[in-house]
Design a protein around this motif. Structure first.
Motif, PDB file in Angstrom:
ATOM      1  N   UNK A  52      14.212 -34.145  48.541  1.00 55.73           N
ATOM      2  CA  UNK A  52      13.116 -34.616  47.834  1.00 55.73           C
ATOM      3  C   UNK A  52      12.907 -36.152  48.057  1.00 55.73           C
ATOM      4  N   UNK A  53      11.526 -36.349  47.776  1.00 53.99           N
ATOM      5  CA  UNK A  53      11.281 -37.876  48.086  1.00 53.99           C
ATOM      6  C   UNK A  53      11.513 -38.615  46.715  1.00 53.99           C
ATOM      7  N   UNK A  54      12.093 -39.988  47.074  1.00 53.40           N
ATOM      8  CA  UNK A  54      12.274 -40.603  45.706  1.00 53.40           C
ATOM      9  C   UNK A  54      12.243 -42.075  45.869  1.00 53.40           C
ATOM     10  N   UNK A  55      12.106 -43.006  44.980  1.00 58.93           N
ATOM     11  CA  UNK A  55      11.782 -44.284  45.043  1.00 58.93           C
ATOM     12  C   UNK A  55      12.930 -44.711  43.883  1.00 58.93           C
ATOM     13  N   UNK A  56      13.845 -45.790  44.046  1.00 53.09           N
ATOM     14  CA  UNK A  56      14.638 -46.516  43.022  1.00 53.09           C
ATOM     15  C   UNK A  56      14.320 -48.007  43.499  1.00 53.09           C
ATOM     16  N   UNK A  57      14.089 -48.609  42.460  1.00 59.44           N
ATOM     17  CA  UNK A  57      13.945 -49.931  42.509  1.00 59.44           C
ATOM     18  C   UNK A  57      13.854 -50.910  41.226  1.00 59.44           C
ATOM     19  N   UNK A  58      13.775 -52.228  41.522  1.00 60.41           N
ATOM     20  CA  UNK A  58      13.853 -53.287  40.502  1.00 60.41           C
ATOM     21  C   UNK A  58      13.075 -54.089  40.811  1.00 60.41           C
ATOM     22  N   UNK A 158      13.697 -52.201  46.719  1.00 58.30           N
ATOM     23  CA  UNK A 158      14.073 -50.896  46.289  1.00 58.30           C
ATOM     24  C   UNK A 158      14.658 -49.990  47.608  1.00 58.30           C
ATOM     25  N   UNK A 159      14.889 -48.827  47.153  1.00 55.47           N
ATOM     26  CA  UNK A 159      15.109 -47.695  48.294  1.00 55.47           C
ATOM     27  C   UNK A 159      14.203 -46.691  48.158  1.00 55.47           C
ATOM     28  N   UNK A 160      13.868 -46.179  49.498  1.00 50.64           N
ATOM     29  CA  UNK A 160      13.070 -44.878  49.211  1.00 50.64           C
ATOM     30  C   UNK A 160      13.636 -43.868  50.308  1.00 50.64           C
ATOM     31  N   UNK A 161      13.026 -42.735  49.932  1.00 50.45           N
ATOM     32  CA  UNK A 161      13.436 -41.766  51.111  1.00 50.45           C
ATOM     33  C   UNK A 161      12.297 -42.078  52.528  1.00 50.45           C
ATOM     34  N   UNK A 162      12.730 -42.082  53.611  1.00 48.36           N
ATOM     35  CA  UNK A 162      12.080 -42.362  54.717  1.00 48.36           C
ATOM     36  C   UNK A 162      10.836 -41.440  54.944  1.00 48.36           C
ATOM     37  N   UNK A 163       9.635 -41.994  55.538  1.00 44.27           N
ATOM     38  CA  UNK A 163       8.443 -41.237  55.615  1.00 44.27           C
ATOM     39  C   UNK A 163       8.166 -40.857  56.780  1.00 44.27           C
ATOM     40  N   UNK A 164       8.751 -41.237  57.997  1.00 46.04           N
ATOM     41  CA  UNK A 164       8.424 -41.114  59.211  1.00 46.04           C
ATOM     42  C   UNK A 164       8.955 -39.460  59.689  1.00 46.04           C
ATOM     43  N   UNK A 165      10.047 -38.929  59.232  1.00 45.01           N
ATOM     44  CA  UNK A 165      10.396 -37.793  59.708  1.00 45.01           C
ATOM     45  C   UNK A 165      11.422 -37.052  58.777  1.00 45.01           C
ATOM     46  N   UNK A 166      11.352 -35.747  58.621  1.00 43.61           N
ATOM     47  CA  UNK A 166      12.250 -35.067  57.749  1.00 43.61           C
ATOM     48  C   UNK A 166      13.740 -35.102  57.922  1.00 43.61           C
ATOM     49  N   UNK A 167      14.576 -35.209  56.985  1.00 46.99           N
ATOM     50  CA  UNK A 167      15.738 -35.536  57.064  1.00 46.99           C
ATOM     51  C   UNK A 167      16.681 -34.395  57.127  1.00 46.99           C
ATOM     52  N   UNK A 168      18.081 -34.090  57.772  1.00 48.11           N
ATOM     53  CA  UNK A 168      18.781 -33.048  57.762  1.00 48.11           C
ATOM     54  C   UNK A 168      18.950 -32.544  56.533  1.00 48.11           C
ATOM     55  N   UNK A 169      19.189 -31.324  56.256  1.00 48.93           N
ATOM     56  CA  UNK A 169      19.787 -30.880  54.695  1.00 48.93           C
ATOM     57  C   UNK A 169      20.926 -31.673  54.525  1.00 48.93           C
ATOM     58  N   UNK A 170      21.989 -31.924  55.097  1.00 48.20           N
ATOM     59  CA  UNK A 170      23.162 -32.296  54.853  1.00 48.20           C
ATOM     60  C   UNK A 170      23.344 -33.793  55.144  1.00 48.20           C
ATOM     61  N   UNK A 171      22.238 -34.491  55.341  1.00 49.99           N
ATOM     62  CA  UNK A 171      22.130 -36.059  55.559  1.00 49.99           C
ATOM     63  C   UNK A 171      22.385 -36.709  54.349  1.00 49.99           C
TER      64      UNK A 171
END
Length: 182
Positions: A52-58, A158-171
């Motif tokens: 899923x999409x996430x964002x964690x930051x400070x 922060x760190x976030x899931x990439x937005x340019x392409x879907x990641x592999x399920x096992x990534x």
């Protein structure tokens, strides 16, 4: 910044975490999008963007000239790609007296400029740790040269899931030791 585990469901003060499950994925990963793990003797954040999409930051309020260097360690498994996870830096132009207590509150602060840096490299040895260094003052001068350095503050890391392409399920991308230094 990322040097010790804390609860992602109730992050510490000044931290923000958001997550939205990927319900349309053909196969759902059995692990959460973000979790703390002991990886090669290091406490690391394991990021699985396919979950899923996430964002964690400070929130921060750091004068770029006072702590001009950012470094972090990362490792990817064999199915992870560059940009599955991104480092997000939020900058704001402000004078020393131009901020208040509300700038140190909860959630993401307002920013003048946001920079997203893809984590990873296509020329890596999988399973080995890599360290990245960034000159924050140099980055800011490169992209926003009209501002005085003594006005530039890093207000979000922060760190976030990439937005340019879907990641592999096992990534999986592991991150640790996000540090600011002089």
């Amino acid at each position: 910044m990322l040097y010790a585990p804390f609860s992602l469901t109730t992050p510490p003060r000044y931290w923000h975490y958001s997550y939205k499950a990927n319900l349309s994925a053909p196969v759902t990963p059995s692990s959460p999008a973000l979790e703390w793990q002991d990886k090669d003797g290091k406490i690391a954040l394991a990021a699985r963007p396919a979950a899923g999409t996430f964002e964690l930051g400070r929130r921060t309020n750091i004068l770029v000239l006072a702590s001009p260097y950012l470094s972090f360690d990362w490792q990817q498994n064999s199915t992870a790609q560059v940009g599955d996870v991104e480092l997000v830096l939020g900058f704001r132009r402000q004078d020393q007296g131009d901020w208040g207590e509300s700038d140190l509150g909860a959630g993401k602060p307002t920013t003048d400029h946001t920079l997203r840096i893809p984590v990873g490299s296509s020329q890596v040895t999988y399973g080995q740790w890599h360290r990245e260094y960034f000159d924050l003052a140099g980055i800011y001068r490169r992209y926003w040269s009209d501002a005085e350095n003594d006005e530039i503050r890093l207000v979000w890391i922060g760190i976030t899931s990439g937005k340019d392409k879907p990641a592999a399920v096992t990534s999986i991308t592991y991150l640790t030791q996000i540090l600011l230094s002089r």
